[in-house]
Write a protein that holds these residues in place. Sequence first.
Motif, PDB file in Angstrom:
ATOM      1  N   ARG A  92      21.234 -12.074 -51.267  1.00 20.42           N
ATOM      2  CA  ARG A  92      22.305 -11.960 -50.282  1.00 20.42           C
ATOM      3  C   ARG A  92      23.019 -13.290 -50.035  1.00 20.42           C
ATOM      4  N   TYR A  97      24.930 -14.591 -56.075  1.00 21.44           N
ATOM      5  CA  TYR A  97      25.508 -13.352 -56.596  1.00 21.44           C
ATOM      6  C   TYR A  97      25.543 -13.390 -58.122  1.00 21.44           C
ATOM      7  N   ARG A 101      29.794 -10.070 -60.062  1.00 18.21           N
ATOM      8  CA  ARG A 101      30.187  -9.930 -58.666  1.00 18.21           C
ATOM      9  C   ARG A 101      31.035 -11.126 -58.214  1.00 18.21           C
ATOM     10  N   ILE A 105      34.958 -10.931 -56.825  1.00 20.50           N
ATOM     11  CA  ILE A 105      35.408 -11.539 -55.571  1.00 20.50           C
ATOM     12  C   ILE A 105      36.526 -12.532 -55.835  1.00 20.50           C
ATOM     13  N   ARG A 169      36.736 -12.767 -44.527  1.00 23.32           N
ATOM     14  CA  ARG A 169      37.267 -11.420 -44.731  1.00 23.32           C
ATOM     15  C   ARG A 169      38.224 -10.957 -43.626  1.00 23.32           C
ATOM     16  N   GLU A 282      34.669  -8.491 -49.538  1.00 20.84           N
ATOM     17  CA  GLU A 282      33.450  -8.731 -48.785  1.00 20.84           C
ATOM     18  C   GLU A 282      33.403 -10.163 -48.269  1.00 20.84           C
ATOM     19  N   GLU A 283      32.545 -10.376 -47.277  1.00 25.94           N
ATOM     20  CA  GLU A 283      32.398 -11.701 -46.678  1.00 25.94           C
ATOM     21  C   GLU A 283      31.603 -12.612 -47.607  1.00 25.94           C
ATOM     22  N   THR A 284      32.024 -13.889 -47.695  1.00 21.02           N
ATOM     23  CA  THR A 284      31.332 -14.836 -48.569  1.00 21.02           C
ATOM     24  C   THR A 284      30.793 -16.051 -47.823  1.00 21.02           C
TER      25      THR A 284
END
Length: 574
Positions: A92, A97, A101, A105, A169, A282-284
């Motif tokens: 996570r 990642y 993925r 992003i 995000r 998505e949030e990074t």
Amino acid sequence: MTSAVHSSPISVMGTDNAPEKMTSMRPMGPSTTATLLNVPISPVKTLSFESLPDAHKSASTIVSPTDSFFAASTIVSPTDSFYVEFQCADPRNPVNYSRLRKWCITLVVCAFNGITSPATPSFAMGYGSMMQDLNCTRFQATVAYCLYSLGFGIVPLFTSSLSEEVGRRPIYLVSAFFGAMCNVLAALSNNIQTIMVARVLGGAFASTGAILVGGTIADIWEPQERGLPMAVFSMVSMVTTGLGSIISAWLELDPHLQWRWIQRIQAIVQGTYFLLSLLIMEETRSHIILRRIAKKLCKETGDDRYRVRGEETRPKLSTMIKISCTRPIMFVLTEPIVTSICVGSLSRYVSVLLKFFQQLWVFFMSGVLYVQIGSVSGVFKHTYHFNVGQSGLVFITVIVGSIVGLCANFYQDALYRKYVSQRGPEARLYIACLVALLLPTSIFIYAWTADPNIFWMWPAVGLLIFMFCSFVSYQVVFIYLADCYGPMASSALAGQGLARNLGSFGFPLFSHTMFKKLTYKWANTIFGGVAVILIPVPFILFLYGPSLRKHSTVCSQLMQVEEKPAIESQDGEI
């Protein structure tokens, strides 16, 4: 007292939640600590145990009353708080990642910048029909053209640091939605004043695409991996600028479409992006992800002591807004890497002069880029009698220049991997030194070959080289600051973006008069002369970058954090 050994850390969420054989005991002294599977426990609560059940479980296991599984560790703090942190190889953690993925992003956030970049050259292509339809002057149209850059430069002072507090995000989504609405407002406008409002607001919402992408890439890619993602980001921006100009030119040529449909198509594209982003973005930012994990733990356990480090000292909302507004300006005024305030032991006066020239380089590069983009139609219309559609095709040079820049990036990456151990982030600047030499050359070619007696391909070649230089410099600024400032990259980039966009705002306001009185040849010659004066700037950063980073408050702290694990590793080997 014993300690268990495991290949990966497993943390206990508190002494009250410990297994039956684990008992709590008072510390013997201020330095008393216990290590539970390689995780340090606060000296306030020391744990002693005979055995730990289920020690064979994976590294993401956490012992709790319900034997819950979470992919983050918790550490007991001196104030009875449970700090939630990522473990090594935690899936996570955005840095961990998968490459697929990460690239998904990267492409999603780059697409944001890709759909907003054509807004300026596309608007310029619609000058003719807009002035006729709204009965406005060219200067009024130019002001509307420039206001986009003003909003683009000022708003990141609010949003860049805010993204470091509330996440990336939400700001991406809000900006995409309201950016589309601004295009709708412009398309429906019946006077130039409304268009001016729509332009400044559109630039404000589009600014996040240019500023937050650097921070997002720094969130998910290791420093040695950022070269190609940043090159893709720069290429998307430049290529869409070229494509947008070509499409807009032919829309302007059709009397049934013209400037209103230029704005409508941009609104449709940006609105589509917003809808897709709701599903796939998505949030990074790792701090935000950890905060969500902590809130989930509080809800599931009924214990509100789970939190992320720094939560106790987190400022109030008003203070956060103040920081968001002032931090990027602080970076411009006080951070040596951003401003080149000092170099080694240079005198104060020389340092101030260096600061001025470094900001002038960024200011000049962006200002001349906007001037050249705005001059293409005039140069090829009056010199070679091109129509609007044919002038738009000249923007193919933007696309070709970006592709050449992307190819040059592979060579720059090879140099970076070879010399990063010796030069650090400054290993990113080899190609920037080449650009410093090519930039004035390209401007002189464009200025002196734009003549009816000279084939039109030669000024196009000058433009191609200039666009290559713009692509590379755009990329270098982003990736170099991202390497230097890591999680604070958005603030550093916002500070540089302010100087860059002030140039984009100011130059076009006087360039038309300048071209009219001096001709394109001599006006561009002046720009080339200024570029010659600024040649030393990237060389100074290349040679004195390490000294600048040592004098930087933020960079020096980040350097200490990065060096600490290496020192501890060396101590362990001894």
